[in-house]
Design a protein around this motif. Structure first.
Motif: not given
Ligand code: C2E
Ligand code: CA
Ligand code: CA
Ligand code: CA
Length: 278
Positions: A144-166
């Motif tokens: 039922w749910l989806e999250l839309e994130i923008t590219e600016s979210t991905l520009m900070h600490n990539i490894e950390r962001v990928i961990g949250i995405m996973d």
């Protein structure tokens, strides 16, 4: 943007150089709006180009101000992002979207994905737990749910962001990359992001089919998405010519005024029932 809110009054400027007083007035007003339940969500349908089926909706926040009328998000989200208040707004939006999805589920509607916009400031290690708690509280499957994130979210600490995405995708919640092509995210990172859908920004859709560069960019984004096994959706589709071009270029999904403006929940439900013959 905000064409569906023609009655709105430009009460807070988008200008980030607003004076201190105006910023404080906005912040106080928005805190009040949260406490007094003045925010609401509109839902813009997303359609599969192949079947014509409504397969989801984007939840878009509005502020129903008792004096100034309906205020579109462009007039308060950017400042809320700069003050950090966007985190509380985001919590409200996520919960409101889940509560609405629960109501639609209980009304027997098919499990369409409700996409919630998440700003960079909300994309912290607390987010996956909050998403899991909301699904649990409202008895919702992750579909039922989806999250839309923008590219600016991905520009900070990539490894950390990928961990949250996973952690979010492990819940079964899909992620889409909004405004794709307008930021600076590197293509070499793109393959590492557990993204379900790339979203072609309206600034590119607008130029189709007359602007050769916009056509080339849209075609390229579709091709990148296909090769990375992502779905691709185009936003801001306003004309039949744009739809035809996107369809022949292999775009999966569309969203835009050609099909529907963002709708109040009750209107959205009617359109969904019609589309699904329910
Ligand atoms: P966005 O995520 O790119 O959302 C798409 C915007 O384009 C929406 O404007 C939508 O109403 C508008 N739109 C959709 N189809 C068409 C079309 O065919 N033509 C035109 N001209 N416009 C179209 P809206 O609702 O005013 O939202 C503006 C922005 O505010 C959003 O851009 C998003 O960045 C932000 N926003 C909205 N709701 C939220 C929210 O709940 N949380 C956060 N963090 N940001 C939000
Ligand atoms: Ca969006
Ligand atoms: Ca967008
Ligand atoms: Ca956009």
């Amino acid at each position: 943007d905000g064409g569906g809110d023609a009655e709105s009054v430009a009460f807070y400027s988008q200008d980030m150089n607003l004076g201190m007083q105006a910023r404080m007035r906005l912040e106080t007003g928005l805190r009040h709006a949260l406490a007094e339940n003045q925010l609401l969500l509109h839902y813009q349908p997303k359609y599969a180009l192949g079947s014509g089926r409504m397969i989801g909706a984007e939840a878009l926040v509005r502020w129903r101000h008792p004096v100034h009328g309906m205020i579109p998000p462009a007039e308060f989200i950017p400042l809320a992002e700069s003050t950090g208040l966007v985190v509380q707004v985001g919590e409200w939006v996520l919960e409101a979207a889940c509560a609405q999805a629960q109501a639609w589920k209980q009304a027997g509607l098919p499990p369409i994905r409700i996409a919630v916009n998440v700003s960079a400031r909300e994309f912290t290690s607390a987010l996956p737990g909050r998403v899991a708690a909301m699904l649990e509280r409202y008895g919702l499957e992750a579909a039922w749910l989806e999250l839309e994130i923008t590219e600016s979210t991905l520009m900070h600490n990539i490894e950390r962001v990928i961990g949250i995405m996973d952690r979010i995708t492990a819940l079964g919640v899909a992620l889409s990359l909004d405004d794709f092509g307008t930021g600076y995210s590197s293509l070499s990172y793109l393959k590492r992001f557990p993204i379900d859908t790339l979203k072609i920004d309206r600034s590119f859709t607008t130029g189709i089919p007359s602007d050769a560069s916009d056509c080339a960019i849209a075609t390229t984004i579709i091709s990148i998405a296909q090769q990375l096994h992502h779905k691709v959706i185009a936003e801001g589709v306003e004309t039949a010519e744009q739809m035809a071009f996107l369809n022949s270029a292999g775009c999966d999904e569309v969203q835009g005024y050609l099909f529907s403006r963002p709708l109040a929940a009750e209107e959205f439900e009617c359109v969904l029932r019609l589309n699904w013959n329910l």
